[in-house]
Each structure stands twice: as C-alpha cells, then as structure tokens.
Design an enzyme around this catalytic site. Structure first.
Site, PDB file in Angstrom:
ATOM      1  N   ASP A 449       0.862  -1.183   0.000  1.00 40.86           N
ATOM      2  CA  ASP A 449       0.000   0.000   0.000  1.00 40.86           C
ATOM      3  C   ASP A 449       0.903   1.239   0.000  1.00 40.86           C
ATOM      4  OD1 ASP A 449      -1.746   2.080   0.552  1.00 40.86           O
ATOM      5  OD2 ASP A 449      -2.849   0.999   2.109  1.00 40.86           O
ATOM      6  N   HIS A 450       0.884   1.993  -1.098  1.00 45.40           N
ATOM      7  CA  HIS A 450       1.806   3.126  -1.247  1.00 45.40           C
ATOM      8  C   HIS A 450       1.394   4.328  -0.387  1.00 45.40           C
ATOM      9  CE1 HIS A 450       5.151   5.161  -2.814  1.00 45.40           C
ATOM     10  NE2 HIS A 450       5.121   4.715  -4.069  1.00 45.40           N
ATOM     11  N   ARG A 451       0.246   4.260   0.246  1.00 41.78           N
ATOM     12  CA  ARG A 451      -0.157   5.360   1.132  1.00 41.78           C
ATOM     13  C   ARG A 451       0.686   5.373   2.401  1.00 41.78           C
ATOM     14  NH1 ARG A 451      -6.434   4.012   1.658  1.00 41.78           N
ATOM     15  NH2 ARG A 451      -5.429   1.982   2.036  1.00 41.78           N
TER      16      ARG A 451
END
Length: 477
Positions: A449-451
């Site tokens: 998850d790049h968040r």
C-alpha cells in the site's frame, strides 16, 4: 470477540433480549445475555436468527439442519450447520425446547439477523408456532436452495438412477479398508452432518467412503464422489478403470454451464474488487536459498515445514521494519500493528483462505510448524474460527511448490503488504571474485500500500529478509 445477535419472542411483552455468539474450536454456541432488569416474558415461542459468524459476513447459507421439525432440543445440542464466507460452523442452541418450524431450508441463503426457524418451549406450542409462521407469511421468508446445490444434487441423482438396482453393488469397488480411516478402531465413522444426510439420500454406504477431511473425516464431496464412482461400471482392464475414473471425475462438470459463486468465492470477489481502490506498487528481489535449503533438510524430519520457515524469517524481518507491518484502513491514518501475524494463502476446494500464524516472531519454529499443520487441516475442513483467518498483518503467497518462478499477488484489504514467493531453482551466478558458480535462488515480489509504505521501506525490508534467509541460524531459536 463475541458477536451479538437479536432474538425475539412471538409475541413479546418486553424488549427483545440478545443472543451472543461465542467461537469454540469445533462449533458455535448461542448464549442468551440477560437484560439488566428482569422482565416477565409471557410467550414461549422464539425466532432463531441467522448468526453472524464473521465480521465480513452479510448472509449465510444453510448447509444442513442437524435437527428436524418437531425434534426436541436440549441446551448445547447442535441444530444447524451454517456456511459463512470462510467456514462451515455447527450452531448450538442455548435453549431447551422443540424445533417447531424451519423457515430456511438446506441450501437456502438468508441475511444475517433474519429468522431461519421457530423454537417452541413445549410440544403443545408447536401448533401455535406453525400458525404464527403461516399468519406472518413465514413461507415467504424461506429461501430456495441455490442453483448450484440444485444442479449438483440433480446431476448426482441422475447418475444414481443410471446405476441400476442395488444388486449391482457386488460389482462396485470397495473404497476403503476394513477399518475406516475416519473411525476409532472401526467403532464409528466420523462424517459431517451434511455428508451423513447426503449419504442417506444418495444411498451411499459411509463405510465404503474414504474421507478427505482432517483425520479422514468424511465431507459432502466425498459422498458425491462415491455416488459417481458407484454409477460407473468397473471395467476389467486397467485402462478401462482409468477411463471410468476420468468419466466419474468429469461427471459433476458441465462444460458451457454457468455456475454461481459459492459463499466463499463471493467473499473473495468482493475483497479483490475492494483492493482495486488501494494505490499499490511492487518491488522484486532475488534471494539465495542455499542456507535455508540446508536447514530445512536438516530439521524436516522433526516436522518443520518450509512454510513455517518462510513465515518465521518474514516475521523476524518485520520486527526491524514495523512500517511494512502497518496498515491503513480509513485513508486518513495508519496503524503500527502491535503483533506480527503472518497470514498464508491456502487454496482449498472452491476458494482461497489465509490462515494466520499469530505472533510468528515469538513462537519457535517447531511450535510454528505444528500450528501451521493444524490451521491447514481446519481450513480444508472449513472449520477455521474468525480470529484464525482475519487477523493477519502481513500476507505470504507461495506458488513455488508448483514450479512458478515469479508472480504478483493482490493486496488483501486492511493490510499493508503481501509477498509472492516463487520456486527456489539452481541458478548460474557470478561470484565477487569474477568466477562462475551455481546457487539456489528464489524470486520474491512484494505488493504494498503506497499510502503508508514507500519503495525505500520495502527495499530495506527485503535486504533484511535476504540476510536472514541466507544465514538462517536465528530461525531455530
């Protein structure tokens, strides 16, 4: 954590009490939580509701009714087997009484919280319960069996009809030894309630069926396979026998047919669609496995599995990189999870589930291996409890045993990362001194998850994981 389910009396002079669903290793128990004030209840007829067997469950399918209408129920007896999105659960009653009316038949689907049956306190009140069900349109609540169940049953019944009279039983091969693998020294046969019911309907002798469930437990698909096997004449030649097996295996599949999702497949579908809303990226890494392979060869005889070794190595790497073990659920913040729970994807009949090795960084490799074997047995028997499949903080998906060298995995909702593990294969490599050598290497690809997780985070995590796997001395402590 127990889930609260509402139960009402018909009619009731007080507010509705609640049913509490508590998870056990083998089944579910419905508990009645007492209200703060004692209120006199005049009616003796209760509605039995579809329980919530997991936090993601919105509806359940009735696999089988263990009890029939009119049967007397004692507190603690199993009444119905319900299929949730991940498992089959035996549901027990906390009340004494009589099963007055079944409102959702086997194979029927009902929303969580909707009435599936009526329970009368005394035998005299059964008629009253039936009248109330009729007057309230109880029949309209009844859900029809799913198309999948109808088609399967119809197909098997056709096969049994073609098999001819019972006299042909002499020609049917015996599918087991004199002592059944699902029995205790031949004294009893262990089978699921639905398997027993199906065996009775299809006239299949359970003693001739080999179970594929945990410890040889007979499940429904074993009975259906035995019925199909009995319907196929046994040829004299070996090649004929192989052809008969092939025909029997293909009997339940109709090419070109449309098959609705099972409950589990529906849940997987919803989760995969939900994962599309998460911005993900992928990082790959090559890890030399000579040291891990040598360790596995050394301790395999003690019951250690490669899955447990990979889970342990991953957990130890996550200790040093807690951000990779974090998760974002609301889109506005992320959580540094306090436990390292490694979920491992397992393919089972008709779906996919991820049993969880909880606190994998703290358990020794032998305990971890024993726990993993237990979880896999329960998963294949659809007996996992919710906390055993929905508490993962990091997921492993391993297709290396199938010879797959690399692949990408889809991020499960609510987690920060999943690692796809390929096969370990001999590879020609150049050493630091310029020579050519041979090493066993595997490819791993992490989807994150790049968040909350960035490229540098994954790169550092994978470097640490590689060091642990290449020098695995810490895995046995």
């Amino acid at each position: 954590m127990p889930h609260l389910l509402q139960s009402t009396f018909l009619p009731s002079t007080s507010s509705s009490p609640h049913l509490r669903l508590t998870a056990h290793s083998q089944n579910r128990l419905l508990h009645l939580s007492r209200p703060a004030r004692r209120t006199r209840i005049s009616a003796k007829i209760r509605e039995i509701f579809m329980p919530a067997l997991s936090s993601t469950m919105t509806e359940g399918k009735i696999v089988s009714w263990v009890k029939s209408e009119g049967d007397k129920l004692s507190k603690g007896e199993s009444v119905v087997v319900v299929e949730s999105d991940k498992a089959d659960m035996d549901v027990e009653t906390f009340y004494d009484g009589f099963l007055a009316k079944i409102m959702v038949e086997e194979g029927g689907v009902a929303a969580v919280g909707s009435a599936i049956a009526l329970l009368a306190e005394t035998e005299e009140e059964i008629a009253e319960a039936l009248a109330k069900a009729a007057s309230s349109g109880g029949g309209s609540i009844e859900a029809a069996p799913s198309a999948e169940v109808k088609e399967t049953k119809a197909e098997v019944e056709k096969i049994v009809e073609k098999a001819g009279p019972p006299a042909a039983e002499k020609e049917v091969k015996v599918l087991g030894s004199s002592v059944h693998p699902a029995s205790e020294e031949g004294k009893r046969i262990v089978a699921s309630p639905y398997a027993k019911k199906l065996a009775k309907e299809l006239k299949v002798e359970l003693g001739r069926v080999v179970g594929t469930g945990p410890l040889g437990r007979i499940v429904a698909k074993d009975v259906e396979a035995a019925a199909a096997e009995a319907a196929t004449p046994v040829a004299a030649s070996p090649s004929g026998g192989a052809a008969a097996k092939t025909a029997a295996a293909a009997a339940g599949i109709e090419l070109g047919s449309v098959v609705p999702f099972t409950t589990m497949q529906g849940a997987v579908s919803r989760n995969m669609v939900e994962s599309l809303s998460v911005p993900t990226f992928r990082v790959g890494y090559t890890i030399t496995t000579d040291g891990l392979d040598a360790l596995y060869k050394k301790i395999k005889s003690k019951g250690v599995t490669m899955t447990a070794l990979l889970a342990k190595a991953t957990a130890l790497a996550l200790v040093k990189h807690p951000v990779v073990n974090s998760s974002c659920r609301d889109g506005n913040s992320f959580t540094y999870n306090s436990s390292i729970n490694i979920a491992v994807a397992v393919a089972i009949d008709g779906g996919l589930i991820t049993p969880v090795l909880q606190d994998a960084d703290k358990a020794d490799i032998y305990t971890l291996s024993r726990k993993w074997k237990e979880l896999v047995d329960k998963a294949r028997a659809k007996q996992l409890q919710p906390h055993e499949y929905n508490t993962g903080t990091f997921t492993l998906s391993n297709l290396g045993m199938f010879g797959v060298d690399r692949f990408d995995a889809i991020l499960p909702p609510g987690t920060g990362a999943i690692m796809a593990v390929g096969a370990s294969e001999p590879t020609v490599v150049a050493t630091k001194d310029g020579r050519i050598g041979m090493k066993n290497q595997m490819q791993v690809n992490v989807t994150a998850d790049h968040r909350v997780i960035y490229g540098a985070d994954l790169a550092q995590f994978l470097q640490t994981l590689a060091k642990i796997i290449e020098d695995p001395k810490d895995l046995t402590f």
